[in-house]
Design a protein around this motif. Structure first.
Motif, PDB file in Angstrom:
ATOM      1  N   PHE A 169       0.827  -1.200   0.000  1.00 38.68           N
ATOM      2  CA  PHE A 169       0.000   0.000   0.000  1.00 38.68           C
ATOM      3  C   PHE A 169       0.864   1.253   0.000  1.00 38.68           C
ATOM      4  O   PHE A 169       1.946   1.284   0.597  1.00 38.68           O
ATOM      5  CB  PHE A 169      -0.917   0.020   1.226  1.00 38.68           C
ATOM      6  N   HIS A 170       0.346   2.293  -0.685  1.00 40.98           N
ATOM      7  CA  HIS A 170       0.996   3.597  -0.718  1.00 40.98           C
ATOM      8  C   HIS A 170      -0.100   4.639  -0.533  1.00 40.98           C
ATOM      9  O   HIS A 170      -0.876   4.884  -1.481  1.00 40.98           O
ATOM     10  CB  HIS A 170       1.731   3.814  -2.044  1.00 40.98           C
ATOM     11  N   PRO A 171      -0.245   5.215   0.651  1.00 44.93           N
ATOM     12  CA  PRO A 171      -1.347   6.148   0.916  1.00 44.93           C
ATOM     13  C   PRO A 171      -1.465   7.225  -0.159  1.00 44.93           C
ATOM     14  O   PRO A 171      -0.498   7.892  -0.509  1.00 44.93           O
ATOM     15  CB  PRO A 171      -0.967   6.757   2.275  1.00 44.93           C
ATOM     16  N   GLY A 172      -2.677   7.345  -0.715  1.00 46.74           N
ATOM     17  CA  GLY A 172      -2.935   8.353  -1.731  1.00 46.74           C
ATOM     18  C   GLY A 172      -2.442   7.987  -3.113  1.00 46.74           C
ATOM     19  O   GLY A 172      -2.603   8.768  -4.058  1.00 46.74           O
ATOM     20  N   GLU A 173      -1.847   6.809  -3.259  1.00 50.26           N
ATOM     21  CA  GLU A 173      -1.318   6.372  -4.551  1.00 50.26           C
ATOM     22  C   GLU A 173      -1.782   4.941  -4.831  1.00 50.26           C
ATOM     23  O   GLU A 173      -2.283   4.250  -3.936  1.00 50.26           O
ATOM     24  CB  GLU A 173       0.211   6.426  -4.540  1.00 50.26           C
ATOM     25  N   PRO A 174      -1.615   4.467  -6.069  1.00 47.67           N
ATOM     26  CA  PRO A 174      -2.000   3.087  -6.366  1.00 47.67           C
ATOM     27  C   PRO A 174      -1.228   2.084  -5.514  1.00 47.67           C
ATOM     28  O   PRO A 174      -0.063   2.308  -5.152  1.00 47.67           O
ATOM     29  CB  PRO A 174      -1.629   2.939  -7.852  1.00 47.67           C
ATOM     30  N   VAL A 202      -6.805   2.198  -7.186  1.00 44.40           N
ATOM     31  CA  VAL A 202      -6.087   1.711  -8.356  1.00 44.40           C
ATOM     32  C   VAL A 202      -5.052   0.671  -7.926  1.00 44.40           C
ATOM     33  O   VAL A 202      -4.351   0.859  -6.923  1.00 44.40           O
ATOM     34  CB  VAL A 202      -5.377   2.864  -9.098  1.00 44.40           C
ATOM     35  N   LEU A 203      -4.965  -0.424  -8.690  1.00 48.66           N
ATOM     36  CA  LEU A 203      -3.920  -1.419  -8.489  1.00 48.66           C
ATOM     37  C   LEU A 203      -2.973  -1.387  -9.675  1.00 48.66           C
ATOM     38  O   LEU A 203      -3.401  -1.232 -10.830  1.00 48.66           O
ATOM     39  CB  LEU A 203      -4.511  -2.828  -8.361  1.00 48.66           C
ATOM     40  N   ARG A 204      -1.699  -1.569  -9.377  1.00 50.29           N
ATOM     41  CA  ARG A 204      -0.683  -1.635 -10.415  1.00 50.29           C
ATOM     42  C   ARG A 204       0.147  -2.902 -10.254  1.00 50.29           C
ATOM     43  O   ARG A 204       0.293  -3.430  -9.153  1.00 50.29           O
ATOM     44  CB  ARG A 204       0.252  -0.427 -10.323  1.00 50.29           C
ATOM     45  N   LEU A 205       0.727  -3.348 -11.358  1.00 50.02           N
ATOM     46  CA  LEU A 205       1.645  -4.486 -11.308  1.00 50.02           C
ATOM     47  C   LEU A 205       2.511  -4.473 -12.559  1.00 50.02           C
ATOM     48  O   LEU A 205       2.168  -3.868 -13.570  1.00 50.02           O
ATOM     49  CB  LEU A 205       0.883  -5.804 -11.204  1.00 50.02           C
ATOM     50  N   GLU A 206       3.649  -5.126 -12.447  1.00 54.29           N
ATOM     51  CA  GLU A 206       4.530  -5.310 -13.593  1.00 54.29           C
ATOM     52  C   GLU A 206       4.860  -6.790 -13.704  1.00 54.29           C
ATOM     53  O   GLU A 206       4.780  -7.523 -12.718  1.00 54.29           O
ATOM     54  CB  GLU A 206       5.817  -4.492 -13.443  1.00 54.29           C
ATOM     55  N   THR A 207       5.200  -7.234 -14.914  1.00 55.59           N
ATOM     56  CA  THR A 207       5.495  -8.649 -15.086  1.00 55.59           C
ATOM     57  C   THR A 207       6.469  -8.859 -16.236  1.00 55.59           C
ATOM     58  O   THR A 207       6.703  -7.963 -17.053  1.00 55.59           O
ATOM     59  CB  THR A 207       4.193  -9.451 -15.319  1.00 55.59           C
ATOM     60  N   ASN A 208       7.030 -10.057 -16.277  1.00 57.60           N
ATOM     61  CA  ASN A 208       8.017 -10.434 -17.280  1.00 57.60           C
ATOM     62  C   ASN A 208       7.329 -11.034 -18.502  1.00 57.60           C
ATOM     63  O   ASN A 208       6.302 -11.694 -18.386  1.00 57.60           O
ATOM     64  CB  ASN A 208       8.976 -11.447 -16.641  1.00 57.60           C
ATOM     65  N   ARG A 209       7.922 -10.843 -19.684  1.00 55.01           N
ATOM     66  CA  ARG A 209       7.305 -11.331 -20.927  1.00 55.01           C
ATOM     67  C   ARG A 209       7.191 -12.849 -20.982  1.00 55.01           C
ATOM     68  O   ARG A 209       6.354 -13.388 -21.730  1.00 55.01           O
ATOM     69  CB  ARG A 209       8.116 -10.845 -22.130  1.00 55.01           C
ATOM     70  N   ASN A 210       8.012 -13.566 -20.202  1.00 54.09           N
ATOM     71  CA  ASN A 210       7.958 -15.026 -20.217  1.00 54.09           C
ATOM     72  C   ASN A 210       6.798 -15.588 -19.403  1.00 54.09           C
ATOM     73  O   ASN A 210       6.489 -16.781 -19.521  1.00 54.09           O
ATOM     74  CB  ASN A 210       9.275 -15.610 -19.701  1.00 54.09           C
ATOM     75  N   LEU A 211       6.162 -14.775 -18.576  1.00 53.68           N
ATOM     76  CA  LEU A 211       5.036 -15.241 -17.759  1.00 53.68           C
ATOM     77  C   LEU A 211       3.739 -15.041 -18.545  1.00 53.68           C
ATOM     78  O   LEU A 211       2.868 -14.249 -18.187  1.00 53.68           O
ATOM     79  CB  LEU A 211       5.012 -14.496 -16.428  1.00 53.68           C
TER      80      LEU A 211
END
Length: 295
Positions: free
Chosen positions: A208-213, A249-258
């Motif tokens: 969690f990041h207060p006030g941010e995604p 808002v939720l954010r995520l990053e991922t690798n191209r192999n997944l």
């Protein structure tokens, strides 16, 4: 919701397999005792694993084992390596009884299939496979846990090991954006762990990041149960946890192999966006606007 259909199915199955009889398979013992004999197996089984696999409370399992011990079919002893662990083992008579039950189980299965046409058999077996998978999925339990607990450590280590085999050039978690135990402990974040019969089979975390995604981290599902929808369930429960805490808002990053994870995120309403961090192992960044934010 189909509750009546489920109950009708349960009644049909329990009657057809003889679960209602006190003498299951005509062996003068009920189904519960017969199933315990089967699960103990040729090599024995510790009681903790036995309870988890059968979803039995310790008192009821103890009563079942006591009957089997009195009948000379089972012995319960302390483990030589750890005196706190008790193990159930079949005696010679127990192994013979299990063999008879095994044979009669084959005969019961044959009696179910025999009256059907070949096409009906194929349909029944396919339907049984689907029912088994869905019942297994419904047995999985998901909870917010302390990320320091053994189940969380197992999931984290399994996650790192899999990424190391799937990423081009391997994976070093020390070089990635952090998601340590403090960051995944409320109020800073949380970690969900999924268990099946007491064993960890998946995890997913939030920072969690207060006030941010908020950030989705450590999404992992055991290869042994993939295809049961657990990844989608973990993601949905993360969204519920985030919404309940006012996250929009939720954010995520991922690798191209997944590729499976990428497909899951897109199917779950996540939109690909420009890179919002400098994660060295990421090739795709996603974001989702959550609805139903708590007041």
């Amino acid at each position: 919701m189909g509750i009546g259909d489920v109950r009708r199915f349960n009644r049909t199955v329990t009657q057809r397999i003889g679960a209602l009889n006190d003498a299951y398979m005509s062996r003068d013992r009920p189904l519960g005792q017969a199933r315990v004999l089967w699960e103990i197996g040729a090599d024995g089984c510790d009681l903790r694993s036995l309870r988890a696999r059968l979803d039995l409370d310790s008192g009821y399992l103890s009563r079942l084992l006591r009957v089997l011990e009195n009948d000379g079919l089972v012995e319960v002893e302390q483990s030589g390596e750890d005196g706190r662990v008790r193990t159930a083992r079949l005696t010679g008579r127990g192994r013979a009884e299990r063999a008879v039950l095994d044979q009669r189980s084959d005969e019961l299965a044959e009696s179910i299939l025999e009256p059907l046409s070949e096409r009906q058999r194929e349909r029944l077996i396919a339907a049984m496979g689907e029912v088994e998978r869905l019942l297994t999925a419904s047995t999985v339990q998901v909870d917010v846990v302390d990320p320091r607990c053994p189940e969380a450590r197992f999931c984290r280590e399994s996650y790192f090991e899999e990424l190391a085999t799937r990423f081009d050039g391997g994976f070093d978690h020390a070089l990635t954006i952090s998601a340590g135990v403090d960051e995944l402990t409320l109020p800073a974040g949380l970690l969900l762990v999924a268990t099946l019969h007491g064993e960890p089979v998946g995890c997913a975390g939030l920072k969690f990041h207060p006030g941010e995604p908020a950030e989705v981290k450590r999404m992992w599902v055991s290869a042994e149960i993939r295809g049961l929808g657990l990844g989608r369930r973990l993601l949905a429960e993360l969204e519920e946890e985030a919404s309940a805490r006012g996250t929009e808002v939720l954010r995520l990053e991922t690798n191209r192999n997944l590729t499976e994870a990428i497909a899951l995120y897109r199917a779950s309403g996540y939109q690909e966006v420009p890179a919002f961090n400098d994660e060295p192992s990421a090739h795709h960044w996603f974001e989702k606007q959550l609805g139903g934010v708590a007041e």
